[in-house]
Design a protein around this motif. Structure first.
Motif, short mmCIF file in Angstrom:
data_model
loop_
_atom_site.label_atom_id
_atom_site.label_comp_id
_atom_site.label_asym_id
_atom_site.label_seq_id
_atom_site.Cartn_x
_atom_site.Cartn_y
_atom_site.Cartn_z
N ARG A 114 26.85 -99.38 -24.02
CA ARG A 114 27.75 -100.49 -23.70
C ARG A 114 27.00 -101.80 -23.48
O ARG A 114 27.46 -102.85 -23.93
CB ARG A 114 28.53 -100.12 -22.43
N TYR A 115 25.87 -101.73 -22.80
CA TYR A 115 25.22 -102.97 -22.38
C TYR A 115 23.88 -103.26 -23.07
O TYR A 115 23.33 -104.34 -22.89
CB TYR A 115 25.00 -102.94 -20.86
N PRO A 119 25.47 -104.53 -27.79
CA PRO A 119 25.38 -105.99 -27.76
C PRO A 119 24.05 -106.53 -28.30
O PRO A 119 23.96 -107.69 -28.66
CB PRO A 119 25.56 -106.34 -26.29
N ARG A 142 23.19 -111.17 -19.84
CA ARG A 142 24.48 -111.01 -20.54
C ARG A 142 25.50 -110.30 -19.65
O ARG A 142 26.68 -110.66 -19.62
CB ARG A 142 24.25 -110.21 -21.82
N MET A 143 25.05 -109.31 -18.89
CA MET A 143 25.95 -108.59 -17.99
C MET A 143 26.46 -109.52 -16.88
O MET A 143 27.65 -109.53 -16.57
CB MET A 143 25.23 -107.40 -17.37
N GLU A 145 26.73 -112.74 -16.96
CA GLU A 145 27.65 -113.73 -17.53
C GLU A 145 29.04 -113.14 -17.74
O GLU A 145 30.03 -113.88 -17.76
CB GLU A 145 27.10 -114.23 -18.87
N ARG A 146 29.11 -111.82 -17.85
CA ARG A 146 30.40 -111.15 -18.01
C ARG A 146 31.03 -110.80 -16.66
O ARG A 146 32.08 -110.15 -16.61
CB ARG A 146 30.23 -109.88 -18.84
N GLY A 147 30.40 -111.24 -15.58
CA GLY A 147 30.95 -111.01 -14.26
C GLY A 147 30.61 -109.67 -13.65
O GLY A 147 31.20 -109.25 -12.66
N ILE A 148 29.64 -108.96 -14.23
CA ILE A 148 29.23 -107.66 -13.71
C ILE A 148 28.15 -107.87 -12.66
O ILE A 148 27.18 -108.58 -12.90
CB ILE A 148 28.69 -106.77 -14.86
N CYS A 152 24.70 -104.21 -12.71
CA CYS A 152 23.49 -104.77 -13.33
C CYS A 152 22.24 -104.06 -12.79
O CYS A 152 21.31 -103.76 -13.55
CB CYS A 152 23.36 -106.27 -13.02
N ARG A 315 37.02 -100.58 -13.12
CA ARG A 315 37.53 -101.86 -13.64
C ARG A 315 39.04 -101.96 -13.49
O ARG A 315 39.57 -103.04 -13.20
CB ARG A 315 37.15 -102.00 -15.12
#
Length: 399
Positions: A114-115, A119, A142-143, A145-148, A152, A315
Motif C-alpha cells: 500500500r505505501y 506508490p 507521502r504518508m 501528506e495523506r494525513g496518516i 507512519c 479508517r
C-alpha cells in the motif's frame, strides 16, 4: 594501483587509451581511467555483461579525486554483485515473518504494498543497496501528506526491520554462503529517519455512555453491513483486539465461544484466549451467517477468502466520526473503543481482574505465569452476559 601522481603524468596520445586501477575478483568489475586525445581524463566502471564489456562513466579527473572515484566504483560494484532489489528485500522479510508464524505478517505485507511498492514502483525495482535515507524519507513523507500519522511509525519500523534482516544476512558468518540472494547492504538507511514521537503518546479517550449509544445507532446506516456488524461485535465482546479477532477463521468459532490465538504474546499471556458468546455477539454472528455461512472468515472483506483488514476498519471509524463530529464531544479512533469497553464494563459492575481476562490481558505475577492453569471460562461468560445486558439497557435501547 593508480596514484594521483601517475594520473597527473599521463600524456594524451593520438587515440584514446585506458589504464586500469588494478585487478579485481572476476565478475566484480574494475575502475579504469580513459585518457582522451584532448587531455581529458575520465573514470569509468568497467564490467563484463553477457561476455561483452560495459562501461559506466564515474566522473572526470581532477574534479573527482581518485579516492572518490574508487568509492563510487565500490558502490557500483556492490550493485552488480547484489542482485536483490528493494522489492526482493521486502518479500524476503515477509517470508521470514511467515516462517515465524508472526501475527503481523498479513498487515506487514499489506503495508509494504500500500505505501511502498505501489506508490513507488521505480524504487521497488532498484537494488536494495541503492536505497538511501532520502528514498525512505520520501515514502514516509507521502504518508504524512495523506494525513496518516501513527501508522507512519509502523511502516518505518517494518522497513527498518527488513533492512536489518538484509544486513544480518550479509554479515552473519555462519549463514553467509547459505543464502542465495544477496543485497549488498552496508548500512540501514532507515536508521537516519526519526520516529515521530508525538504520534506515539498513549491515548486516554473514552466515549461516554451517550456517545457509545450514538455510535451504535449510527453504525448500520452509515457503514457497510460487514463493517458495522464487526464494530458491534467488538463492542459486545468487551473490546477484543481487532487484529487478533480478524485473524480468527470460522473453524475457530465454536458453539459457545470463539478461540483467539495470540501469536505475539508476552510473558504471562495465554497462547489461546477463549471468548464466550453473549446475546449480542450471537446476533452479530447470525447476521454475518445470513450473508455467508461458508466463508473462511465470518467477517470477510471484499476479496473472497480474505478477512476484512484492520486498517480498513480503523479508517471507517475515523471517517464516521468526521462525518458526524457534531454528535460527539471530541474525536475518537478504533483503538479508543477498546478503552471505552474496558472503562464502561467497570461501570456495569465487572471487576478489573475479570475485565482484564475478558480482554485477554497478560497476568505477569508468578502465580499466573507458572501455576494458575484455570481457564476462567465460566467467569468470563458471566461477565460478558452482564455486559450485554448493560449495553442493551444503556446504549442500544437508549432513547
Amino acid at each position: 594501483m593508480l596514484t594521483e601522481k601517475q594520473i597527473r603524468a599521463f600524456k594524451p596520445r593520438e587515440n584514446d587509451y585506458i589504464v586500469s586501477d588494478g585487478r579485481s575478483t572476476r565478475g566484480e568489475g574494475v575502475l579504469i581511467l580513459k585518457v582522451r586525445p584532448n587531455g581529458t581524463k575520465e573514470y569509468y566502471f568497467q564490467r563484463h555483461v553477457a561476455g561483452k564489456k560495459k562501461l559506466t562513466k564515474v566522473g572526470v579527473w581532477p574534479t573527482l579525486s581518485l579516492v572518490e572515484a574508487r568509492e563510487s566504483c565500490r558502490e557500483q560494484r556492490t550493485k552488480v554483485i547484489a542482485g536483490g532489489t528493494f522489492n526482493d528485500l521486502l518479500d524476503a522479510y515477509v517470508s521470514k515473518l511467515t516462517g515465524e508464524n508472526a501475527a503481523s505478517t498479513d498487515d506487514v505485507q499489506w503495508s509494504f504494498k500500500r505505501y511502498v511498492t505501489e506508490p513507488f514502483p521505480n524504487l521497488a525495482i532498484l537494488p536494495a543497496c541503492a536505497i538511501g535515507p532520502g528514498e525512505i524519507r520520501d515514502i514516509i513523507t507521502r504518508m504524512i501528506e495523506r494525513g496518516i500519522t501513527t501508522y507512519c511509525n509502523r511502516v518505518r519500523s517494518r522497513l527498518h526491520a527488513a533492512f536489518q534482516m538484509g544486513l544480518e544476512q550479509e554479515f552473519n558468518p555462519r549463514n553467509y554462503h547459505q543464502d542465495g540472494l544477496k543485497f549488498g547492504l552496508q548500512n540501514n538507511p532507515v536508521a537516519s529517519i526519526p520516529v515521530q514521537d508525538d504520534w506515539e503518546r498513549p491515548g486516554d479517550r473514552t466515549l461516554t455512555v451517550e456517545e457509545l449509544a450514538t455510535l451504535w445507532q449510527l453504525l448500520p446506516e452509515k457503514l457497510s453491513l460487514t463493517t458495522a456488524v464487526l464494530i458491534q461485535f467488538l463492542i459486545a465482546s468487551g473490546g477484543q483486539r481487532p487484529e487478533q479477532l480478524l485473524a480468527v477463521e470460522r473453524q475457530q468459532y465454536y458453539k459457545d465461544h470463539l478461540l483467539i490465538r495470540n501469536k505475539k504474546g508476552r510473558d504471562g499471556e495465554r497462547a489461546a484466549h477463549a471468548v464466550p458468546y453473549n446475546k449480542l455477539m450471537r446476533q452479530s454472528l447470525h447476521t454475518m451467517s445470513e450473508i455467508s455461512s461458508t466463508s473462511v472468515y465470518p467477517f470477510e472483506g471484499k476479496n473472497e477468502g480474505k478477512s476484512l483488514h484492520a486498517n480498513s476498519l480503523s479508517r471507517a471509524v475515523t471517517k464516521l466520526y468526521g462525518r458526524h463530529a457534531e454528535k460527539f464531544e471530541e474525536p475518537f479512533t478504533l483503538r479508543d473503543l477498546r478503552r471505552t469497553c474496558k472503562t464502561l464494563m467497570g461501570v456495569a459492575g465487572i471487576s478489573k481482574e475479570l475485565r482484564d481476562r475478558i480482554q485477554g490481558h497478560a497476568f505477569s505475577d508468578v502465580s499466573s505465569k507458572h501455576y494458575d492453569r484455570y481457564d476462567y471460562f465460566k467467569e468470563k461468560k458471566s461477565g460478558l452476559a452482564r455486559w450485554s445486558t448493560w449495553l442493551e439497557k444503556n446504549a442500544i435501547k437508549r432513547p
